[in-house]
Scaffold this motif. Structure first.
Motif, mmCIF file in Angstrom:
data_model
loop_
_atom_site.group_PDB
_atom_site.id
_atom_site.type_symbol
_atom_site.label_atom_id
_atom_site.label_comp_id
_atom_site.label_asym_id
_atom_site.label_seq_id
_atom_site.Cartn_x
_atom_site.Cartn_y
_atom_site.Cartn_z
ATOM 1 N N CYS A 114 0.841 -1.204 0.000
ATOM 2 C CA CYS A 114 0.000 0.000 0.000
ATOM 3 C C CYS A 114 0.877 1.256 0.000
ATOM 4 C CB CYS A 114 -0.915 0.021 1.223
ATOM 5 S SG CYS A 114 -2.267 -1.169 1.167
ATOM 6 N N THR A 115 0.364 2.308 -0.611
ATOM 7 C CA THR A 115 1.061 3.595 -0.633
ATOM 8 C C THR A 115 0.101 4.686 -0.180
ATOM 9 O OG1 THR A 115 0.472 3.967 -2.947
ATOM 10 C CG2 THR A 115 2.597 2.905 -2.507
ATOM 11 N N LEU A 116 0.683 5.837 0.176
ATOM 12 C CA LEU A 116 -0.114 7.014 0.504
ATOM 13 C C LEU A 116 0.013 8.030 -0.622
ATOM 14 C CD1 LEU A 116 0.561 7.839 4.289
ATOM 15 C CD2 LEU A 116 -1.379 6.637 3.283
ATOM 16 N N GLU A 117 -1.065 8.781 -0.854
ATOM 17 C CA GLU A 117 -1.020 9.858 -1.826
ATOM 18 C C GLU A 117 -1.941 10.983 -1.366
ATOM 19 O OE1 GLU A 117 -4.155 8.687 -5.270
ATOM 20 O OE2 GLU A 117 -2.334 7.446 -5.184
ATOM 21 N N ILE A 118 -1.721 12.165 -1.905
ATOM 22 C CA ILE A 118 -2.548 13.324 -1.619
ATOM 23 C C ILE A 118 -3.473 13.539 -2.802
ATOM 24 C CG2 ILE A 118 -2.601 15.750 -0.965
ATOM 25 C CD1 ILE A 118 -1.154 14.004 1.047
ATOM 26 N N ASP A 119 -4.761 13.447 -2.571
ATOM 27 C CA ASP A 119 -5.744 13.607 -3.636
ATOM 28 C C ASP A 119 -5.612 14.995 -4.262
ATOM 29 O OD1 ASP A 119 -7.864 13.029 -5.284
ATOM 30 O OD2 ASP A 119 -9.372 13.686 -3.848
ATOM 31 N N GLY A 120 -5.495 15.031 -5.592
ATOM 32 C CA GLY A 120 -5.440 16.312 -6.278
ATOM 33 C C GLY A 120 -4.077 16.947 -6.293
ATOM 34 N N SER A 121 -3.040 16.236 -5.820
ATOM 35 C CA SER A 121 -1.695 16.799 -5.781
ATOM 36 C C SER A 121 -0.727 15.794 -6.388
ATOM 37 C CB SER A 121 -1.269 17.120 -4.345
ATOM 38 O OG SER A 121 0.086 17.510 -4.303
ATOM 39 N N ALA A 122 0.196 16.309 -7.191
ATOM 40 C CA ALA A 122 1.195 15.446 -7.799
ATOM 41 C C ALA A 122 2.362 15.173 -6.864
ATOM 42 C CB ALA A 122 1.705 16.085 -9.094
ATOM 43 N N SER A 123 2.360 15.800 -5.702
ATOM 44 C CA SER A 123 3.474 15.647 -4.761
ATOM 45 C C SER A 123 3.542 14.211 -4.244
ATOM 46 C CB SER A 123 3.305 16.606 -3.589
ATOM 47 O OG SER A 123 3.226 17.939 -4.033
ATOM 48 N N SER A 124 4.759 13.717 -4.089
ATOM 49 C CA SER A 124 4.933 12.376 -3.549
ATOM 50 C C SER A 124 4.883 12.430 -2.025
ATOM 51 C CB SER A 124 6.271 11.789 -4.003
ATOM 52 O OG SER A 124 7.337 12.611 -3.560
ATOM 53 N N VAL A 125 4.501 11.306 -1.426
ATOM 54 C CA VAL A 125 4.403 11.194 0.028
ATOM 55 C C VAL A 125 5.457 10.221 0.513
ATOM 56 C CG1 VAL A 125 2.910 10.630 1.965
ATOM 57 C CG2 VAL A 125 1.933 11.644 -0.094
ATOM 58 N N HIS A 126 6.300 10.681 1.409
ATOM 59 C CA HIS A 126 7.340 9.829 2.001
ATOM 60 C C HIS A 126 6.733 9.164 3.237
ATOM 61 C CE1 HIS A 126 11.081 8.267 3.206
ATOM 62 N NE2 HIS A 126 11.481 9.241 4.012
ATOM 63 N N TRP A 127 6.605 7.825 3.213
ATOM 64 C CA TRP A 127 5.850 7.112 4.258
ATOM 65 C C TRP A 127 6.596 5.874 4.750
ATOM 66 C CZ3 TRP A 127 1.419 3.237 3.284
ATOM 67 C CH2 TRP A 127 0.773 2.903 4.479
ATOM 68 N N ASP A 128 7.680 6.044 5.390
ATOM 69 C CA ASP A 128 8.330 4.904 6.049
ATOM 70 C C ASP A 128 9.307 5.397 7.102
ATOM 71 O OD1 ASP A 128 10.299 5.960 4.486
ATOM 72 O OD2 ASP A 128 10.773 4.131 3.383
ATOM 73 N N MET A 129 9.033 6.578 7.635
ATOM 74 C CA MET A 129 9.925 7.155 8.637
ATOM 75 C C MET A 129 9.675 6.524 10.008
ATOM 76 S SD MET A 129 10.033 11.163 7.496
ATOM 77 C CE MET A 129 8.272 11.284 7.267
ATOM 78 N N PRO A 130 10.688 6.450 10.845
ATOM 79 C CA PRO A 130 10.529 5.807 12.160
ATOM 80 C C PRO A 130 9.453 6.480 13.013
ATOM 81 C CG PRO A 130 12.851 6.150 11.651
ATOM 82 C CD PRO A 130 12.072 6.891 10.606
ATOM 83 N N SER A 131 8.720 5.662 13.766
ATOM 84 C CA SER A 131 7.650 6.171 14.639
ATOM 85 C C SER A 131 7.614 5.339 15.912
ATOM 86 C CB SER A 131 6.304 6.112 13.924
ATOM 87 O OG SER A 131 6.087 4.823 13.368
ATOM 88 N N PRO A 132 8.557 5.555 16.823
ATOM 89 C CA PRO A 132 8.639 4.728 18.040
ATOM 90 C C PRO A 132 7.380 4.792 18.894
ATOM 91 C CG PRO A 132 10.119 6.642 18.148
ATOM 92 C CD PRO A 132 9.648 6.534 16.745
ATOM 93 N N ARG A 133 6.705 5.947 18.929
ATOM 94 C CA ARG A 133 5.490 6.034 19.736
ATOM 95 C C ARG A 133 4.396 5.137 19.173
ATOM 96 N NH1 ARG A 133 2.169 11.518 21.511
ATOM 97 N NH2 ARG A 133 0.519 10.439 22.646
ATOM 98 N N MET A 134 4.271 5.076 17.844
ATOM 99 C CA MET A 134 3.269 4.196 17.242
ATOM 100 C C MET A 134 3.616 2.730 17.504
ATOM 101 S SD MET A 134 0.971 6.172 15.946
ATOM 102 C CE MET A 134 1.330 7.195 17.383
#
Length: 658
Positions: free
Chosen positions: A316-336
């Motif tokens: 699965c990937t993340l995207e912003i509807d209506g925007s061509a910008s890429s989404v960086h989605w694999d950064m560390p999240s120790p609290r999660m």
């Protein structure tokens, strides 16, 4: 007549001296103007920019930033403005909501409003940039022989300054529009018309009607001398010095495309997050990096976390509807990783994107996209604004809602906007009066009834403690948060919740938020027959919650759902809404949020599981309190079996001893 024309049509006759707010930006001559105007009123003045951190009203701003509690913010602003304090307010130095709440409270208190702006945005930004680099904010610049000339060799941060100017001008324009919508008649003055007006005749022409409108005129000769004092002490004469910064030409060119302060209305949009409906692939989704204002066409950072369940497809990937910008989605999240150990990606759930909304684009949506092309809406960044009381519905709807503990009326407005009739119960006379004025049209239409009393065990009169700092903490119980800070005890009429039902009929839903009075309210319902009981009730969790839940269970309420309160935690509304009319709503922190069929369908549980959830929530509140964080608060919704059956909702975890 335009808003500006309306504002500048001032009568030349003597007018009562008003408390004043000067709305401005940094480096606009506001300190000088405020010193002179405030000194002429005979009223006490506050520190300049009093809502900045470290200033007299800085705690109000800090509480808003940490709690996002709009009801508390409105109460604090009302108290400040009712004191008649003179205020010079820079809109760019505080969150927009501070300015919005100040505008509303000051309008109610009868303030005079003067906007001071600068046509030459280049000079303002250079002056501001210089002051930040040098630490010299006053006229001592002219006599400071030890000034480090090296600061003038540093290139200007052009992009940052242009973005700052867009946002500042937009906020000033929004403040103007907000005041006009409140019925105020603000005035506007340009820096250049006062401090750079040649022989002074133009400055006198501009300032004289302002003095009359604010009740500060004292005869032509005295006024002329007073105006000469103002115009002779505002301009520091340093613009040629700071125009030597590298990059001035580029900054001047870029500023040509930036809209100036426009009293007719600005282009900025305050924003808020809406959570979309829950989905079996998603454990948790939230945004924690977002602007408080969106400027169409200008980029901004959006960041947060999305934690998936193990049922979500791989890839699965993340995207912003209506925007061509890429989404960086694999950064560390120790609290999660700590909070959602069962999540498929909890250890690397953080995302970040830089996006821009095109002019006219209504929202930015964060979507989850599966490898097969399926998309799941997760989060939505939408324009935020105060409730428009002119939009509440007058469409017929037989169902009735009791708003017990109406406070500022935000929940009542929400229910009315969805077509319900409302009985609003509010014991604090000032709040009841304000609600009656704001929603007078709904009262006249028979859609709203205000009960100016408390809910208690019996009819009669009761002692009621008003917390003057945070009115939402006011209560029948003086030992509660009602007595924290400045408190006043008054006597108010009281009735039982059962008596209220006998008077107005059986409501579809009863929201109860009365700071410890929930048990007394629920206890009186035991005198009613089953058909007289409301299908839905919500109560705030308080120290008596076990008795409250047991009373509800004994009366036939079998489905329960807990909802953490506060704008950042309320569940998102389904689209379309399943309760009443489908009204797009951004909940603020003084609102109780969705109810009934608009709550997550899979969130209804039995009494045993609800007790477990409440105990876990209390443990989390204690942990947050010990860590120095705000503990938060929770509501519990309760539903009768008949309503659950009619709604096709199954309740989980119904077995076991309570």
């Amino acid at each position: 007549m335009s808003a500006r024309g309306k504002a500048m049509s001032v009568c030349a006759s003597t007018i009562e001296v008003k408390p004043i707010i000067i709305w401005t930006l940094q480096r606009t001559g506001g300190t000088n103007l405020a010193r002179h105007l405030f000194g002429r009123t005979g009223r006490p003045a506050t520190q300049h920019e009093p809502f900045n951190r470290g200033r007299i009203y800085g705690p109000v701003t800090e509480h808003w930033i940490s709690e996002r509690d709009r009801a508390a913010l409105d109460v604090a602003m009302t108290k400040i403005c009712n004191s008649g304090a003179l205020i010079k307010h820079c809109v760019e130095t505080v969150p927009w909501e501070i300015s919005e709440a100040l505008a509303a409270a000051a309008s109610r208190a009868g303030y005079g409003h003067l906007f001071l702006y600068r046509n030459a945005s280049l000079d303002r930004l250079l002056s501001l940039h210089y002051a930040k680099l040098s630490g010299i904010w006053g006229p001592e610049f002219q006599n400071n022989a030890a000034l480090d000339e090296k600061i003038f060799s540093q290139p200007l941060p052009v992009e940052e300054l242009v973005s700052h100017e867009r946002r500042a001008n937009g906020m000033l324009s929004m403040a103007w529009r907000c005041l006009v919508e409140q019925g105020a008649t603000p005035m506007a003055l340009a820096y250049e018309d006062i401090y750079q007006a040649g022989d002074g005749s133009e400055a006198r022409h501009r300032l004289a009607p302002v003095l009359r409108a604010l009740g500060l005129a004292n005869g032509e000769a005295d006024d002329s001398a007073f105006i000469e004092q103002i115009i002779g002490s505002g301009d520091q004469g340093t613009r040629e010095s700071y125009r030597s910064f590298p990059g001035v030409a580029e900054l001047r060119k870029r500023l040509g495309a930036v809209p100036r302060f426009a009293p007719e209305g600005g282009g900025c949009m305050p924003v808020a997050m809406l959570r979309c409906a829950s989905h079996p692939w998603v454990l948790h989704a939230a945004v924690d990096v977002a602007p408080d204002l969106i400027i169409p066409g200008e980029t901004f950072d959006l960041g947060g976390v999305v934690v998936l369940t193990r049922e979500a497809p791989a890839g699965c990937t993340l995207e912003i509807d209506g925007s061509a910008s890429s989404v960086h989605w694999d950064m560390p999240s120790p609290r999660m990783a700590r909070d959602y150990p069962a999540g498929a990606n909890a250890a690397a759930a953080r995302f970040q994107a830089r996006i821009a909304l095109a002019p006219g684009q209504p929202a930015a949506r964060v979507l989850l996209r599966a490898p097969d092309g399926t998309t799941v809406p997760l989060l939505e960044l939408v324009p935020q604004r105060a409730p428009d009381y002119g939009e509440v519905s007058t469409e017929t709807e037989d169902r009735l809602i009791f708003d017990v503990g109406a406070n500022d009326g935000s929940d009542s407005w929400y229910y009315l906007s969805k077509g319900f009739r409302v009985v609003a119960v509010e014991a604090i006379p000032a709040l009841a009066d304000a609600l009656g004025g704001t929603l007078a049209a709904q009262i006249d239409a028979g859609r709203l009834v205000i009960e100016r009393q408390a809910i208690a065990d019996a009819d009669g009169e009761v002692a009621f403690t008003i917390n003057e700092d945070w009115t939402e903490w006011s209560s029948l119980f003086s030992a509660s948060k009602a007595s924290a800070g400045k408190a006043t005890e008054i006597t108010v009429p009281a009735c039982t919740l059962a008596g209220l039902i006998a008077r107005h009929g059986v409501p579809y839903y009863v929201k109860i938020d009365i700071e410890g009075g929930e048990l007394a309210a629920v206890r009186s319902l035991a005198t009613l027959a089953p058909e007289q009981l409301p299908p839905l009730i919500s109560v705030e969790i308080n120290p008596w919650w076990p008795q409250v839940l047991e009373r509800l269970r004994a009366m036939g309420y079998v489905g329960f759902q807990m909802s953490r309160q506060g704008a950042a935690h309320l569940p998102g509304l389904p689209s379309p809404s399943r309760e009443g009319l489908d009204r797009r709503t951004v909940f603020n922190s003084s609102m109780s949020g969705p109810f009934g069929r608009d709550l997550p369908v899979g969130g209804w549980v039995g009494i045993v599981e609800m007790v477990r959830q409440v105990m876990a929530a209390q443990a989390e509140m204690d942990a947050r309190r010990k860590a120095g964080d705000a503990p938060g608060w929770y509501d519990v919704h309760a539903a009768r079996q008949e309503w659950l059956d009619a709604s096709g909702i199954a309740v989980a975890n119904t077995e076991g001893p309570s």
